[in-house]
Design a protein around this motif. Structure first.
Motif, PDB file in Angstrom:
ATOM      1  N   SER A  47       0.746  -1.284  -0.014  1.00  0.00           N
ATOM      2  CA  SER A  47       0.076  -0.075  -0.070  1.00  0.00           C
ATOM      3  C   SER A  47       0.950   1.196  -0.044  1.00  0.00           C
ATOM      4  CB  SER A  47      -0.971  -0.125   1.173  1.00  0.00           C
ATOM      5  OG  SER A  47      -0.258   0.085   2.396  1.00  0.00           O
ATOM      6  N   THR A  48       1.931   1.162   0.844  1.00  0.00           N
ATOM      7  CA  THR A  48       2.645   2.442   0.878  1.00  0.00           C
ATOM      8  C   THR A  48       3.563   2.597  -0.483  1.00  0.00           C
ATOM      9  OG1 THR A  48       4.392   1.322   1.931  1.00  0.00           O
ATOM     10  CG2 THR A  48       3.161   2.392   3.330  1.00  0.00           C
ATOM     11  N   ALA A  49       4.134   1.363  -1.211  1.00  0.00           N
ATOM     12  CA  ALA A  49       4.666   1.799  -2.338  1.00  0.00           C
ATOM     13  C   ALA A  49       4.073   1.626  -3.362  1.00  0.00           C
ATOM     14  CB  ALA A  49       5.771   0.683  -2.399  1.00  0.00           C
ATOM     15  N   ASP A  50       2.600   1.235  -3.434  1.00  0.00           N
ATOM     16  CA  ASP A  50       1.707   1.332  -4.713  1.00  0.00           C
ATOM     17  C   ASP A  50       2.154   0.193  -5.524  1.00  0.00           C
ATOM     18  OD1 ASP A  50      -0.669   1.706  -5.900  1.00  0.00           O
ATOM     19  OD2 ASP A  50       0.172   3.411  -7.190  1.00  0.00           O
ATOM     20  N   LYS A  51       2.573  -0.928  -5.045  1.00  0.00           N
ATOM     21  CA  LYS A  51       3.250  -2.054  -5.943  1.00  0.00           C
ATOM     22  C   LYS A  51       2.995  -3.209  -5.216  1.00  0.00           C
ATOM     23  CE  LYS A  51       7.732  -3.223  -7.952  1.00  0.00           C
ATOM     24  NZ  LYS A  51       9.176  -2.946  -7.808  1.00  0.00           N
ATOM     25  N   LEU A  52       2.552  -4.339  -6.053  1.00  0.00           N
ATOM     26  CA  LEU A  52       2.322  -5.478  -5.546  1.00  0.00           C
ATOM     27  C   LEU A  52       3.614  -6.319  -5.279  1.00  0.00           C
ATOM     28  CD1 LEU A  52      -0.034  -6.875  -8.332  1.00  0.00           C
ATOM     29  CD2 LEU A  52      -0.532  -6.028  -6.031  1.00  0.00           C
ATOM     30  N   ASP A  53       3.696  -6.741  -3.798  1.00  0.00           N
ATOM     31  CA  ASP A  53       4.893  -7.578  -3.193  1.00  0.00           C
ATOM     32  C   ASP A  53       4.311  -8.620  -2.357  1.00  0.00           C
ATOM     33  OD1 ASP A  53       3.908  -6.213  -1.045  1.00  0.00           O
ATOM     34  OD2 ASP A  53       5.567  -4.702  -0.704  1.00  0.00           O
ATOM     35  N   GLY A  54       5.149  -9.051  -1.477  1.00  0.00           N
ATOM     36  CA  GLY A  54       4.770 -10.308  -0.634  1.00  0.00           C
ATOM     37  C   GLY A  54       4.168  -9.846   0.466  1.00  0.00           C
ATOM     38  N   SER A  55       3.498  -8.526   0.512  1.00  0.00           N
ATOM     39  CA  SER A  55       2.557  -8.485   1.753  1.00  0.00           C
ATOM     40  C   SER A  55       1.191  -8.532   1.334  1.00  0.00           C
ATOM     41  CB  SER A  55       2.745  -6.902   2.046  1.00  0.00           C
ATOM     42  OG  SER A  55       2.345  -5.813   1.301  1.00  0.00           O
ATOM     43  N   THR A  56       1.034  -8.690   0.093  1.00  0.00           N
ATOM     44  CA  THR A  56      -0.348  -9.224  -0.603  1.00  0.00           C
ATOM     45  C   THR A  56      -0.298 -10.471  -1.384  1.00  0.00           C
ATOM     46  OG1 THR A  56      -2.362  -7.973  -1.688  1.00  0.00           O
ATOM     47  CG2 THR A  56      -0.010  -7.530  -2.786  1.00  0.00           C
ATOM     48  N   VAL A  57      -1.609 -10.548  -2.191  1.00  0.00           N
ATOM     49  CA  VAL A  57      -1.612 -11.659  -3.137  1.00  0.00           C
ATOM     50  C   VAL A  57      -2.048 -11.193  -4.428  1.00  0.00           C
ATOM     51  CG1 VAL A  57      -2.698 -13.860  -3.675  1.00  0.00           C
ATOM     52  CG2 VAL A  57      -1.955 -13.506  -1.377  1.00  0.00           C
ATOM     53  N   HIS A  58      -1.559 -11.259  -5.476  1.00  0.00           N
ATOM     54  CA  HIS A  58      -2.233 -10.892  -6.697  1.00  0.00           C
ATOM     55  C   HIS A  58      -3.224 -11.860  -7.210  1.00  0.00           C
ATOM     56  CE1 HIS A  58      -2.204  -9.647 -10.817  1.00  0.00           C
ATOM     57  NE2 HIS A  58      -0.910  -9.223 -10.954  1.00  0.00           N
ATOM     58  N   TYR A  59      -4.589 -11.091  -7.100  1.00  0.00           N
ATOM     59  CA  TYR A  59      -5.629 -11.894  -7.499  1.00  0.00           C
ATOM     60  C   TYR A  59      -5.795 -12.319  -8.880  1.00  0.00           C
ATOM     61  CZ  TYR A  59      -7.220  -6.825  -8.172  1.00  0.00           C
ATOM     62  OH  TYR A  59      -7.345  -5.781  -8.265  1.00  0.00           O
ATOM     63  N   GLY A  60      -5.176 -11.615  -9.696  1.00  0.00           N
ATOM     64  CA  GLY A  60      -4.973 -11.973 -11.160  1.00  0.00           C
ATOM     65  C   GLY A  60      -4.148 -13.303 -11.358  1.00  0.00           C
ATOM     66  N   THR A  61      -2.846 -13.386 -10.621  1.00  0.00           N
ATOM     67  CA  THR A  61      -2.246 -14.434 -10.839  1.00  0.00           C
ATOM     68  C   THR A  61      -2.968 -15.603  -9.960  1.00  0.00           C
ATOM     69  OG1 THR A  61      -0.199 -13.029 -10.810  1.00  0.00           O
ATOM     70  CG2 THR A  61       0.002 -15.366 -10.039  1.00  0.00           C
ATOM     71  N   LEU A  62      -3.599 -15.421  -8.813  1.00  0.00           N
ATOM     72  CA  LEU A  62      -4.408 -16.334  -8.234  1.00  0.00           C
ATOM     73  C   LEU A  62      -5.429 -16.918  -9.059  1.00  0.00           C
ATOM     74  CD1 LEU A  62      -5.149 -17.736  -5.515  1.00  0.00           C
ATOM     75  CD2 LEU A  62      -6.695 -15.882  -5.025  1.00  0.00           C
ATOM     76  N   ALA A  63      -6.359 -16.239  -9.768  1.00  0.00           N
ATOM     77  CA  ALA A  63      -7.181 -16.675 -10.671  1.00  0.00           C
ATOM     78  C   ALA A  63      -6.603 -17.526 -11.767  1.00  0.00           C
ATOM     79  CB  ALA A  63      -7.992 -15.470 -11.132  1.00  0.00           C
ATOM     80  N   LYS A  64      -5.394 -17.093 -12.476  1.00  0.00           N
ATOM     81  CA  LYS A  64      -5.042 -17.573 -13.489  1.00  0.00           C
ATOM     82  C   LYS A  64      -4.409 -19.175 -13.268  1.00  0.00           C
ATOM     83  CE  LYS A  64      -3.497 -13.716 -16.174  1.00  0.00           C
ATOM     84  NZ  LYS A  64      -2.494 -12.682 -16.592  1.00  0.00           N
ATOM     85  N   ARG A  65      -3.768 -19.113 -11.810  1.00  0.00           N
ATOM     86  CA  ARG A  65      -3.358 -20.340 -11.025  1.00  0.00           C
ATOM     87  C   ARG A  65      -4.206 -21.518 -11.126  1.00  0.00           C
ATOM     88  NH1 ARG A  65       1.600 -20.216  -8.448  1.00  0.00           N
ATOM     89  NH2 ARG A  65       1.294 -22.441  -7.981  1.00  0.00           N
TER      90      ARG A  65
END
Length: 275
Positions: free
Chosen positions: A58-76
């Protein structure tokens, strides 16, 4: 909203949701005619994360290890479960592996719901629920909107014919119970049993009907096949009050664990119910 509720998160909490992901080839399960074949299925995921979730993303406005990329989750999930009609246990096993890999240490608890829109003969659908995470796993089933025509009511005009009772049914099996083909088949048979119990009754009150239904379910199957389970049952009479959608009752009952001696209560109702 699911009938089998999960435990409320303790603040601060963060979660990620993926709703109604369609599995192109469905899942291989017994249908309403007890024929094992591919059935239409949608999969929903809720990831409940630890307090550190979203902190750096949230602070860097960038997807990293503190969240889960829901697009990647759906594709997987689609890549693993969408290429063929898997069994329900195999699909849940693969989804759990993907979630644990992507969420890692920030995962507190995950909930997977698999809905079979054509899985119910008398209701709106069947939903299987799997929860896993840092604590014990749980597995459950719910059947939504089962309509049963039965003789029910205290008024003289209600004794003249049957009216619909709408039932929602949920069962959490005992903690630690595995998700196997045999358990799934037994769960799918509960709807037919529920209708067989309610349909021939002629009670006056929902209170008696709902307790009778619990007692019969326990006697016929739950005490033997699902010891330690939690049963949730809701009944509504949509034709009872003209200016309300429906009055209703809801009960939650614990099924004794294996080895504990407890019999379902026998109702002693003496009235000339039969018309």
């Amino acid at each position: 909203m699911s009938f089998l509720t999960c435990s409320p998160p303790t603040p601060p909490s963060s979660s990620i949701h993926l709703t109604n992901l369609t599995l192109p080839f469905g899942l291989r399960l017994p249908d309403i005619w007890s024929q094992t074949r591919p059935q239409p299925a949608t999969l929903s995921l809720s990831l409940h994360l630890t307090s550190s979730a979203f902190s750096t993303a949230s602070t860097a406005d960038k997807l990293d290890g503190s969240t889960v990329h829901y697009g990647t989750l759906a594709k997987r999930v689609l890549a693993s479960c969408g290429g063929e009609a898997l069994s329900l246990p195999e699909c849940l096993r693969r989804v759990e592996g993907i979630v644990r890999e992507l969420a890692g240490r920030i995962l507190r608890m995950a909930r997977v719901e698999v809905e079979l829109s054509k899985g119910s003969m008398f209701g709106e659908g069947v939903v299987f629920v799997r929860e896993f995470g840092q604590e014990e796993k749980r597995f459950g089933v719910e059947v939504r909107g089962v309509k049963v025509m039965t003789l029910l009511g205290v008024n003289a005009y209600e004794r003249q014919g049957r009216q619909p009772v709408v039932v929602n049914f949920g069962l959490w099996v005992g903690r630690g119970t595995g998700v196997g083909e045999e358990v799934v088949v037994k769960m799918l048979g509960l709807e037919r049993m529920l209708v067989d119990i309610i349909e021939p009754t002629t009670y006056e009150t929902l209170e008696t009907l709902i307790e009778y239904t619990v007692a019969e379910l326990r006697k016929r199957v739950l005490d033997q096949e699902f010891p330690g389970a939690t049963l949730r049952l809701k009944m509504e009479k949509p034709r009872a009050i003209a200016w309300a959608e429906a009055p209703g009752l809801e009960v939650t009952r614990e099924i004794p664990s294996a080895g504990k001696s407890s019999k379902a209560a026998e109702l002693s109702v003496v009235k000339p119910y039969a018309v």
